[in-house]
Design a protein around this motif. Structure first.
Motif, short mmCIF file in Angstrom:
data_model
loop_
_atom_site.label_atom_id
_atom_site.label_comp_id
_atom_site.label_asym_id
_atom_site.label_seq_id
_atom_site.Cartn_x
_atom_site.Cartn_y
_atom_site.Cartn_z
N UNK A 14 -2.80 -4.82 6.67
CA UNK A 14 -2.77 -4.31 8.11
C UNK A 14 -3.93 -2.89 7.96
N UNK A 15 -4.64 -2.38 7.15
CA UNK A 15 -6.20 -1.82 7.05
C UNK A 15 -6.80 -2.73 8.13
N UNK A 16 -7.06 -3.64 7.80
CA UNK A 16 -8.49 -5.01 8.22
C UNK A 16 -8.34 -4.83 9.41
N UNK A 17 -6.24 -5.36 10.27
CA UNK A 17 -6.67 -4.77 11.37
C UNK A 17 -6.89 -4.04 12.31
N UNK A 18 -6.05 -2.81 11.59
CA UNK A 18 -6.94 -1.80 12.38
C UNK A 18 -8.13 -1.24 12.67
N UNK A 19 -8.83 -1.59 11.59
CA UNK A 19 -10.48 -1.51 11.77
C UNK A 19 -10.94 -2.20 12.37
N UNK A 20 -10.47 -2.95 12.35
CA UNK A 20 -10.57 -4.41 12.99
C UNK A 20 -10.65 -3.50 15.10
N UNK A 21 -9.51 -3.28 15.18
CA UNK A 21 -9.04 -2.94 16.70
C UNK A 21 -9.69 -1.28 16.48
N UNK A 22 -10.25 -0.73 15.69
CA UNK A 22 -11.22 1.02 16.33
C UNK A 22 -12.49 0.25 16.37
N UNK A 23 -12.59 -0.60 15.78
CA UNK A 23 -14.62 -1.18 15.58
C UNK A 23 -14.59 -1.77 17.11
N UNK A 24 -13.29 -2.40 17.53
CA UNK A 24 -13.56 -3.32 19.09
C UNK A 24 -13.41 -2.34 20.32
N UNK A 25 -12.08 -1.12 19.99
CA UNK A 25 -12.19 -0.33 21.22
C UNK A 25 -13.29 1.06 20.64
#
Length: 431
Positions: A27-38
């Motif tokens: 989950x942490x990786x997906x959250x970081x990916x979304x944060x980076x994209x947004x």
């Protein structure tokens, strides 16, 4: 004892499409990916309607829920409390605003929100200008044409009513319609008729009632309001939903100053909910009076026709030919007798005259007849070919036939004396 080396760390997939059930992303990786994209998104201006405002005294941030006016979609917005306080007019729920914000993603909660740094209320003038522009677009598409508007049924069995919850508009429509026609039945859908949810709920109610085959008319009612309150009824999505209805729609928004676009696209526009009730059903008392008046007119017309026919019959019966039916036959019989007598006289006179003429002709015929000449002693000599008129026409030795009044003689020519009587010798003929 031999020491064991720790297991090698699992190598994570580099891209989302490379993940598998055996090698998923944490989950942490997906959250970081979304944060980076947004975070790569640029700040933007977004328009919507305020449906919730949370501003605590002394807090540095105010929280707003911004909703799309035409769809059931919303986003949370965080804004500096000083920005909200600097607005020329207090920000309230239902306000139409334009927000300048940057999308941000909070990994701990897994939520997306907008971080706003500027809020600008949309003025009534600008909203009306947008409505006018939309009005021109819809008019060009033909949604306001009179040819597409359908007539209302004379007496619908069931009427669909879209109105506010426990609103006076509902009371006005139902009470006045039942006063005019007590047997009328209603399918009522109470929805929000102002605010952010109005367009979505009204469109859903219209679609539900339009799909009901028992509903013959749909009334969209609201008891007036300010320009801002009536903005949902000029929303493009709601206007197109009304235009798409197969059931005739009566708009009863109840606002005389401004005309919402729903009034233009509806099949019939009523000035008030009470006026809508008068349009959808006839007045039973008025209909009864009309039936009574029609029966009286029919009765008077039939009585007048019967009286006129009776007068005509009396006039015919009063004529002499019908008072004494034998008069016509007697007159005709006398005329026939007179004509018969005249015909007899004419026939007798004509017969007698024809008999006299016949006797005269007979006398002349007898006088001119050769038989009369022969009766005086004359004879007619003839050859087989012709009558002998001259002595030059015969020769000695010719045999002739002498016709007498009392028979025939065969004679022979013994001598010929031109210019004088011929000598003949003969004897009696067998003929």
């Amino acid at each position: 004892m031999s020491s064991q080396s720790p297991p090698a760390p699992r190598r994570l997939a580099a891209r989302a499409l490379e993940t598998t059930p055996e090698n998923p992303w944490p989950v942490r990786l997906l959250s970081s990916k979304i944060t980076e994209y947004v975070s790569r998104m640029s700040p933007l201006w977004v328009e919507g309607q305020v449906v919730q405002l949370n501003r605590r005294p002394g807090a540095s941030l105010a929280f707003i829920t911004l909703r799309d006016p035409a769809a059931d979609m919303s986003l949370p917005v965080a804004v500096d409390a000083r920005v909200v306080g600097a607005l020329p007019a207090p920000l309230e729920e239902g306000s139409h605003v334009v927000v300048h914000a940057r999308p941000t993603f909070w990994p701990k909660r897994g939520t997306l929100q907008l971080q706003a740094d500027d809020i600008r209320p949309v003025g009534v003038g600008e909203l009306l200008a947008r409505i006018e522009q939309l009005k021109r677009v819809l008019a060009a598409e033909g949604l306001f044409d009179a040819g597409r508007k359908r007539p209302l049924p004379f007496l619908p069995g069931r009427v669909g009513l879209v109105c506010g919850r426990e609103s006076k508009a509902e009371h006005d429509v139902v009470v006045n319609a039942h006063a005019r026609w007590p047997a009328l039945r209603f399918e009522i859908r109470e929805v929000a008729v102002q605010g952010a949810r109005a367009v979505t709920e009204v469109c859903a109610a219209l679609a539900e009632l339009d799909a009901d085959p028992a509903v013959e008319v749909i009334v969209l009612a609201r008891g007036g309001g300010s320009v801002e309150d009536l903005l949902p009824f000029s929303n493009e999505a709601l206007v197109r939903a009304v235009a798409a209805c197969r059931t005739p729609v009566v708009s009863a928004i109840g606002h005389e100053t401004d005309t919402p676009l729903v009034d233009l696209v509806a099949d019939h526009r009523a000035s008030t909910p009470t006026d809508a009730a008068k349009r959808i059903v006839p007045d039973v008392a008025e209909q009864r009076r009309g039936v009574l008046q029609s029966r009286q007119r029919i009765r008077a017309a039939v009585a007048g026709r019967v009286a006129a026919e009776q007068r005509g019959l009396d006039a015919v019966r009063s004529r002499p030919v019908l008072a004494e039916p034998t008069t016509l036959v007697t007159r005709r019989a006398e005329e026939v007798a007179r004509l018969t007598a005249g015909a007899r006289r004419a026939f007798t006179w004509r017969t007698e005259r024809a008999g006299a003429e016949l006797d005269a002709l007979h006398g002349r015929l007898v006088a001119l007849s050769p038989a009369a000449t022969l009766a005086r002693g004359y004879a007619v000599l003839r050859t087989p070919e012709r009558v002998v008129r001259s002595a030059d026409e015969v020769a000695v030795g010719d045999r002739l036939e002498a016709l007498l009044a009392g028979g025939r003689l065969d004679v022979d020519v013994v001598g010929s004396h031109p210019g004088g009587p011929a000598g003949t010798r003969g004897g009696p003929s067998s003929g």
